[in-house]
Scaffold this motif. Structure first.
Motif, PDB file in Angstrom:
ATOM      1  N   GLN A  39      -6.144   6.366  12.056  1.00  0.00           N
ATOM      2  CA  GLN A  39      -6.227   6.952  10.710  1.00  0.00           C
ATOM      3  C   GLN A  39      -5.800   5.974   9.614  1.00  0.00           C
ATOM      4  OE1 GLN A  39      -3.913  10.570  10.819  1.00  0.00           O
ATOM      5  NE2 GLN A  39      -5.242  11.540  12.329  1.00  0.00           N
ATOM      6  N   ASN A  92      -7.246   3.480   8.037  1.00  0.00           N
ATOM      7  CA  ASN A  92      -8.158   3.233   6.922  1.00  0.00           C
ATOM      8  C   ASN A  92      -8.155   4.375   5.914  1.00  0.00           C
ATOM      9  OD1 ASN A  92      -8.952   1.008   8.635  1.00  0.00           O
ATOM     10  ND2 ASN A  92     -10.819   0.898   7.409  1.00  0.00           N
ATOM     11  N   ASP A  93      -7.956   5.599   6.387  1.00  0.00           N
ATOM     12  CA  ASP A  93      -7.855   6.731   5.463  1.00  0.00           C
ATOM     13  C   ASP A  93      -6.615   6.591   4.579  1.00  0.00           C
ATOM     14  OD1 ASP A  93     -10.134   7.904   6.548  1.00  0.00           O
ATOM     15  OD2 ASP A  93      -8.987   8.977   8.077  1.00  0.00           O
ATOM     16  N   TRP A  94      -5.525   6.115   5.153  1.00  0.00           N
ATOM     17  CA  TRP A  94      -4.304   5.897   4.387  1.00  0.00           C
ATOM     18  C   TRP A  94      -4.486   4.752   3.384  1.00  0.00           C
ATOM     19  CZ3 TRP A  94       0.117   8.608   3.889  1.00  0.00           C
ATOM     20  CH2 TRP A  94       0.356   9.640   4.821  1.00  0.00           C
ATOM     21  N   ALA A 139      -7.096   3.914   1.929  1.00  0.00           N
ATOM     22  CA  ALA A 139      -7.962   4.366   0.843  1.00  0.00           C
ATOM     23  C   ALA A 139      -7.174   5.020  -0.288  1.00  0.00           C
ATOM     24  CB  ALA A 139      -9.004   5.346   1.380  1.00  0.00           C
ATOM     25  N   LEU A 140      -5.925   5.415  -0.016  1.00  0.00           N
ATOM     26  CA  LEU A 140      -5.085   6.019  -1.046  1.00  0.00           C
ATOM     27  C   LEU A 140      -4.575   4.992  -2.052  1.00  0.00           C
ATOM     28  CD1 LEU A 140      -2.935   8.433   1.171  1.00  0.00           C
ATOM     29  CD2 LEU A 140      -4.961   8.990  -0.190  1.00  0.00           C
ATOM     30  N   ASN A 164     -14.699   4.495  14.983  1.00  0.00           N
ATOM     31  CA  ASN A 164     -13.450   4.370  14.246  1.00  0.00           C
ATOM     32  C   ASN A 164     -13.392   3.017  13.550  1.00  0.00           C
ATOM     33  OD1 ASN A 164     -10.274   3.427  14.445  1.00  0.00           O
ATOM     34  ND2 ASN A 164     -10.519   5.579  13.887  1.00  0.00           N
ATOM     35  N   ALA A 165     -12.995   3.019  12.271  1.00  0.00           N
ATOM     36  CA  ALA A 165     -13.008   1.782  11.487  1.00  0.00           C
ATOM     37  C   ALA A 165     -12.063   0.728  12.055  1.00  0.00           C
ATOM     38  CB  ALA A 165     -12.636   2.094  10.031  1.00  0.00           C
ATOM     39  N   SER A 208       0.455   3.477   2.205  1.00  0.00           N
ATOM     40  CA  SER A 208       0.805   3.661   3.619  1.00  0.00           C
ATOM     41  C   SER A 208       2.081   2.910   3.978  1.00  0.00           C
ATOM     42  CB  SER A 208      -0.341   3.210   4.524  1.00  0.00           C
ATOM     43  OG  SER A 208      -0.458   1.799   4.560  1.00  0.00           O
ATOM     44  N   SER A 248       0.806  -1.212   0.000  1.00  0.00           N
ATOM     45  CA  SER A 248       0.000   0.000   0.000  1.00  0.00           C
ATOM     46  C   SER A 248       0.842   1.265   0.000  1.00  0.00           C
ATOM     47  CB  SER A 248      -0.900   0.003   1.239  1.00  0.00           C
ATOM     48  OG  SER A 248      -0.106  -0.050   2.423  1.00  0.00           O
TER      49      SER A 248
END
Length: 356
Positions: free
Chosen positions: A145, A147-149, A151-152, A246-247, A95, A93
């Motif tokens: 955070q 899951n936000d990463w 998503a990239l 939070n996911a 991330s 990923s």
């Protein structure tokens, strides 16, 4: 000092055996062995990389390669024969790329990775003792955070044992490690001859206890998750964080650990053991008490926070991503290493700038 510590370890072992589980009691001793091995051999992942870059001294990196080879030889057959054991898999990923680079940078400033921070804190090194809680906070923030990463951009994890089988995966890993060793030897002009013995026996001790961790816990040795869990529990208890929103922390497995005692968490109990094992060695190895300036303290603590954050994005530190990842056949471990090494090259410049 050792007598009270031995009594404390024995008492905690007995209490875990009686009140929690035999597994957690055994994992406490595994952690003590890991901490003792790290501290007694001064087996520093961060130091080994710094020695290679600044002094062209490959001893530390050779020690790490020996550790990876021994642990892979012990771990991959277990993964192939015991379905209840699991590899340290991480997704490929954005991330991972960012997290590994930032981690490699910050670990040189903080003078310790995840395991290094733990055992040096156990040895009583002031900066590492202060960095430990910062690492935990950073790891928690990174998990919140993550899951936000992802998503990239992220691909599914790739496990060599699942794809190739234990035998071929081990063969491919050993060949890759031999190629890495040959590259290091070619660049430095130095082979294994004359290498300090502590790197060899340190690698042997760590490989044996890390393999025991996989056998007893069913999962590879890790450090970062325990740190993040500690901070997440504290933030939740103080009313600063709602895990249900939070996911990451609303996932059933993470949510269960968040509401259980820390003594039921595999990573937490081995982390506690590492601290105790390092403390056992502490009286024999007085630490350099060179005082740091205010600026050095601020930079060191900031590096510790970022180190915790980035380790969660990269799905592990030198232990969880590199040692456990590579030794259990996770492709993400092989990606983590070059990215973290690039970060180290930058981190060493920052370290010199602030005169650490």
């Amino acid at each position: 000092m050792r007598a009270p510590l031995a009594l404390t370890i024995a008492a905690l072992f007995g209490w875990l055996l009686w009140s929690v589980s035999a597994r957690q009691a055994l994992l406490l001793l595994v952690g003590v062995g890991l901490g003792w091995g790290l501290a007694a051999a001064r087996f520093g992942f961060t130091t080994g990389w710094r020695m290679l870059v600044e002094q062209r001294d490959p001893a530390g990196v050779y020690g790490q390669l020996v550790l990876l080879a021994l642990l892979a030889a012990l771990s991959m057959p277990m993964l192939g024969h015991f379905p209840e054991t699991h590899a340290a898999l991480g997704p490929l990923s954005v991330s991972l790329l960012v997290g590994a680079f930032v981690f490699g940078l910050c670990m040189q400033i903080a003078d310790g990775c995840g395991s290094g921070t733990l055992y040096k804190a156990g040895l009583g090194v002031p900066l590492n003792m202060a960095i430990l809680p910062m690492f935990a906070i950073g790891s928690f923030l990174g998990s919140a955070q993550l899951n936000d990463w992802l998503a990239l951009g992220a691909l599914e994890p790739v496990g060599l044992v699942d794809r190739l089988g234990a035998g071929p995966a081990l063969g491919a890993t050993l060949i890759a490690l031999a190629v890495a060793a040959a590259g290091v030897a070619g660049w430095t002009g130095k082979g294994l001859r004359g290498m300090p013995r502590r790197w060899f026996w340190g690698a042997l001790v760590l490989a044996l206890f890390a393999a025991l961790n996989l056998f007893v816990a069913g999962q590879p040795w890790g450090v970062v998750y325990g740190f993040g869990l500690w901070a997440a529990k504290a933030a939740t208890a103080l009313g600063l964080f709602d895990p249900t929103q939070n996911a990451f922390w609303s996932d059933p497995g993470h949510a269960q650990r968040l509401h259980q005692t820390l003594l039921l968490d595999v990573t937490s109990i081995t982390n506690i053991g590492i601290l105790a094992g390092a403390l056992w060695v502490a009286p024999k190895r007085p630490q350099n008490a060179r005082p740091l300036t205010g600026t050095q303290w601020l930079v060191g603590l900031a590096a510790g926070l970022l180190m915790g954050y980035s380790s969660r994005l990269a799905f592990g530190c030198n232990v969880g991503a590199m040692v456990s990842g590579i030794s259990t056949g996770s492709l993400h471990g092989w990606i983590w290493v070059p990215m973290a090494f690039l970060g180290t090259l930058v981190g060493l410049r920052v370290r010199r700038h602030f005169k650490f």
